[in-house]
Structures are given as structure tokens and as C-alpha cells.
Design a protein around this motif. Structure first.
Motif, short mmCIF file in Angstrom:
data_model
loop_
_atom_site.label_atom_id
_atom_site.label_comp_id
_atom_site.label_asym_id
_atom_site.label_seq_id
_atom_site.Cartn_x
_atom_site.Cartn_y
_atom_site.Cartn_z
N ASP A 172 1.44 -8.82 -1.95
CA ASP A 172 1.46 -7.70 -1.02
C ASP A 172 0.07 -7.39 -0.46
O ASP A 172 -0.11 -6.39 0.26
N ALA A 173 -0.93 -8.24 -0.74
CA ALA A 173 -2.29 -8.06 -0.23
C ALA A 173 -2.63 -9.17 0.76
O ALA A 173 -2.07 -10.27 0.70
N GLY A 175 -2.46 -4.96 9.56
CA GLY A 175 -1.80 -3.79 9.00
C GLY A 175 -1.77 -3.80 7.49
O GLY A 175 -0.83 -3.28 6.86
N ALA A 176 -2.79 -4.40 6.86
CA ALA A 176 -2.83 -4.54 5.41
C ALA A 176 -3.41 -3.30 4.75
O ALA A 176 -4.42 -2.74 5.22
N ASN A 177 -2.80 -2.89 3.65
CA ASN A 177 -3.30 -1.75 2.87
C ASN A 177 -4.19 -2.19 1.71
O ASN A 177 -4.81 -1.36 1.05
N SER A 178 -4.22 -3.50 1.45
CA SER A 178 -5.10 -4.03 0.40
C SER A 178 -5.45 -5.47 0.76
O SER A 178 -4.72 -6.13 1.51
N VAL A 179 -6.55 -5.93 0.23
CA VAL A 179 -7.01 -7.29 0.53
C VAL A 179 -7.43 -7.98 -0.76
O VAL A 179 -7.80 -7.35 -1.75
N GLY A 180 -7.37 -9.31 -0.72
CA GLY A 180 -7.94 -10.13 -1.77
C GLY A 180 -9.03 -10.98 -1.15
O GLY A 180 -8.78 -11.68 -0.15
N VAL A 228 -5.82 -18.86 -2.73
CA VAL A 228 -4.93 -17.93 -2.02
C VAL A 228 -3.80 -17.45 -2.93
O VAL A 228 -3.41 -16.28 -2.90
N ALA A 229 -3.32 -18.35 -3.80
CA ALA A 229 -2.24 -17.98 -4.71
C ALA A 229 -2.68 -16.92 -5.71
O ALA A 229 -1.83 -16.23 -6.30
N ARG A 230 -3.99 -16.76 -5.93
CA ARG A 230 -4.49 -15.76 -6.88
C ARG A 230 -4.47 -14.35 -6.28
O ARG A 230 -4.73 -13.37 -6.99
N VAL A 231 -4.21 -14.23 -4.98
CA VAL A 231 -4.14 -12.92 -4.33
C VAL A 231 -2.71 -12.41 -4.41
O VAL A 231 -1.77 -13.11 -4.03
N ALA A 288 -0.87 -20.00 5.20
CA ALA A 288 -0.25 -18.91 5.96
C ALA A 288 1.22 -19.16 6.26
O ALA A 288 1.83 -18.41 7.01
N ALA A 289 1.80 -20.20 5.67
CA ALA A 289 3.20 -20.49 5.94
C ALA A 289 4.11 -19.36 5.48
O ALA A 289 5.14 -19.07 6.10
N GLY A 290 3.72 -18.69 4.38
CA GLY A 290 4.57 -17.63 3.84
C GLY A 290 3.97 -16.25 3.90
O GLY A 290 4.61 -15.28 3.49
N ARG A 291 2.75 -16.13 4.41
CA ARG A 291 2.08 -14.83 4.46
C ARG A 291 0.90 -14.91 5.42
O ARG A 291 0.35 -15.98 5.63
N PRO A 292 0.47 -13.81 6.01
CA PRO A 292 -0.72 -13.85 6.85
C PRO A 292 -1.96 -14.13 6.00
O PRO A 292 -2.05 -13.71 4.84
N VAL A 293 -2.90 -14.85 6.57
CA VAL A 293 -4.19 -15.13 5.93
C VAL A 293 -5.27 -14.92 6.99
O VAL A 293 -5.13 -15.36 8.14
#
Length: 362
Positions: free
Chosen positions: A268-269, A139-144, A262-265, A298-303
Motif C-alpha cells: 500500500d506504499a 496520490g500516495a499516503n506513504s512511501v518506501g 521493490v518487493a520489500r516495500v 510497475a506491472a502490479g503497482r506504481p513505482v
């Protein structure tokens, strides 16, 4: 014959066979120019002795021919450049041997310092629908985008190219200077969902290539075969497109650099990590560590992880009962979300993305 001479003769015969096979088998259908050059090198004892000056792992025809091509492109081997430009096999063979003998040290230095590059964005025909599918599922509106073993980072422009499939479907930007095509295998079409906005482009490589650097860009050209003008023209367009918005290139091993990538994304993406025929270079232990790194991230966000790898190469991605070394690759999609991992084989592909069979329901 002395013992040393006998050893060289034995090695030279083996090397000659490698070059002859490359010319008569590998290059025969796609590059008449390199077919003639490789066979000529295989028949020249002096040339083989010069090639022997390179470390064993750097004697392969693709490496030595790329080094010779680089010298031609740089203006240091004008006779060879002229023969390549004219697609004159006999002249190219003679000039290649002459260049190799006169400039052995330069050829070896290039072979040792550089690694072969496969930078074609033909892989985007596989990546685009898979990345769009990953975003849909989360359900992502943006990606990195995070491309592993990115080389020049051309895959990171997947949303900026136009892709036409053999069944008439199209994805991406129809006005892009980079237009690609791929064939569809089977009756199931690829989903035509547009990729969401790309807000970060990160390349991870032990030795990434900066396309804005003239020497590095020339080496990318040198890795192509000189009598394939369509591939050359496409690479030029790809590099020009990449230069308009160069990605962030992180130097280092993917396992170690992944947390930083991953931290560079932006938070909210959705970070989407892509690997295309990259993991086969990793021992199994490192492939499993790579998977663990994604799980940690992915501990704090989906990847999400989109992969195109040989059968059985990508951990957790089902093999669909296919045999290893079967000649095709599995397109995988894994979504890490907290403690949950959802991994699926969503397609098969051949010829590094030129043929694609989509399997996933969408």
C-alpha cells in the motif's frame, strides 16, 4: 639509467604531477592541510615509489590520503593524527611521508580494500521536494525509499533531517540533529509539501556500509578531509541518526537486486527509487536495463524514480536542451504505472545539491 629505472622515472613524474595538481588546484581553496601534504608527496621520490605499490586505479590522492587518514584515526599513526588535529601542514606533510614509508603495505591494503565514499546528506535538499512531488502525483499516503549506490544509506533519512533554503523556505524536521542548507537559483521556490510517512528504507549497493560497524564508520570519517570540522561534525550527526534506525542494506548490482528491493516495500506504499550521481558508473546498456527493471516492477503497482544525474545520463529524463558536461545536473522524476511512463525534468542542481533550481509546476 636502466630501462626499468627510466620507466619508473617516467611514471613517477606523471604521478608527481597528479599529486601537485591535486594539492595546488583541487585542495587549495578547501583544505590547506591536504594542499601541503599532497605537494610534499609529489616532491618525494620515496613516497611516490611507495604509492606505486598500489594498483594504478588506487593511486589517486583522495584514495591514498584517505588510507593515511584511516591509519591516523585508528591510532596506528599517532604523529600523523596529532599533526592533523593541530592542522599543522608542515608537520602533517612530514608525518604523512613517514607513515607512508613505514606502513606502505597497510596503506596499500586499505586503498585496495576500500572505495571512496561520498555520504553527505546535502543531497537531501534535492531529494526531499522531489520525493514529495512523486507521492503527490501518485496520490500516495506513504512511501518506501530505495536508494541505489547507497553507500552508508544516509540519503534514506531524507525525511528525518531539517533543510533550510536560501530564500527562507524550510522542509523536514526542524528539531533534527542534522540540519542542512541549500541555495535557490532563480525565482521559483521549491514546493513546501511535506513528504508522506516513510514505511521502508532499502539501500542497494555492491559494497554497502554499515554505520554501526566501527571500522566501516571510521572509513567514512577518513574519506573526509581532516581540516574541515563542519563536515566532520555533520557526518557524525548523520551517522548517529542513521544508527537509530538502520536501513535494510541489500548487497548486489542494482539491476539484479531491484525486484527484491521493490518487493520489500509494503503493497500500500509507493516505492520511490532514488539515484544521485550513481548511473554514470553504469554503461549505457546497464542504464537501459535498470530502466527496464523499474518498468517490470510497475506491472502490479506504481513505482517512482527520482534522479539527480549529469545531463543525458538518466534514460528518458529530458535534458532541457542542456549540454553534456555542462557542470550541472538534471533532477528527474519518472513515474511508472502499468504500461504508462511519465518522465519529466523537474529541476537543475549544482555542487551535489548545494544549489537548486526548481522547474516543475506543482
Amino acid at each position: 639509467m636502466t630501462a626499468g629505472s627510466a620507466v619508473f622515472v617516467g611514471r613517477a613524474r606523471t604521478l608527481a604531477q597528479v599529486y601537485r595538481r591535486f594539492g595546488e588546484v583541487d585542495a587549495a581553496d578547501t583544505s590547506p592541510l591536504y594542499e601541503r601534504v599532497a605537494v610534499a608527496l609529489s616532491e618525494s621520490d620515496e613516497a611516490l615509489r611507495a604509492i606505486e605499490a598500489a594498483p594504478a586505479r588506487k593511486r589517486h590522492p583522495t584514495v591514498i590520503l584517505a588510507a593515511l587518514h584511516d591509519l591516523a584515526l585508528s591510532g596506528r599513526a599517532p604523529a600523523l593524527a596529532a599533526a592533523f588535529a593541530a592542522a599543522d601542514g608542515d608537520a602533517a606533510a612530514a608525518a604523512a611521508i613517514d607513515t607512508l614509508l613505514r606502513m606502505t603495505d597497510s596503506v596499500v591494503a586499505l586503498a585496495v580494500r576500500r572505495k571512496m565514499r561520498a555520504n553527505e546528506t546535502g543531497r537531501c535538499a534535492v531529494l526531499y521536494p522531489a520525493i514529495a512531488e512523486a507521492a503527490r502525483r501518485v496520490g500516495a499516503n506513504s512511501v518506501g525509499l530505495i536508494d541505489v549506490d547507497c553507500s552508508a544509506g544516509l540519503n534514506l533519512n531524507v525525511d528525518r533531517v531539517g533543510i533550510t533554503y536560501g530564500n527562507g523556505q524550510s522542509l523536514g524536521d526542524p528539531s533534527s540533529p542534522v540540519q542542512l542548507s541549500a541555495s535557490i537559483v532563480g525565482d521559483r521556490p521549491v514546493p513546501t509539501r511535506a513528504m508522506p510517512e516513510v514505511v521502508a528504507r532499502v539501500g542497494v549497493d555492491l559494497d554497502p556500509v554499515d554505520v554501526t560497524d566501527a571500522d566501516e564508520a571510521r572509513w567514512l570519517r577518513a574519506c573526509l578531509w581532516p581540516d574541515q570540522p563542519e563536515r566532520t561534525a555533520r557526518l557524525e550527526a548523520e551517522m548517529a541518526l542513521a544508527a537509530t534506525g538502520p536501513p535494510l542494506l541489500l548487497h548486489g548490482d542494482a539491476v539484479e537486486v531491484m525486484p527484491d528491493a521493490v518487493a520489500r516495500v509494503p503493497p500500500d506504499a509507493l516505492p520511490v527509487v532514488t539515484t544521485t550521481w550513481a548511473l554514470s558508473r553504469f554503461p549505457l546498456e546497464n542504464r537501459l536495463r535498470f530502466l527496464h527493471r523499474l518498468d517490470e516492477a510497475a506491472a502490479g503497482r506504481p513505482v517512482a524514480w527520482v534522479s539527480a544525474e549529469g545531463v543525458g545520463v538518466a534514460p528518458t529524463i529530458p535534458t532541457l536542451g542542456d549540454r553534456r558536461a555542462s557542470g550541472h545536473s538534471i533532477i528527474g522524476l519518472a513515474v511508472f504505472d502499468g504500461s504508462a511512463l511519465h518522465a519529466e525534468a523537474i529541476g537543475r542542481c549544482w555542487s551535489q545539491g548545494r544549489l537548486l533550481a526548481w522547474l516543475a509546476d506543482s
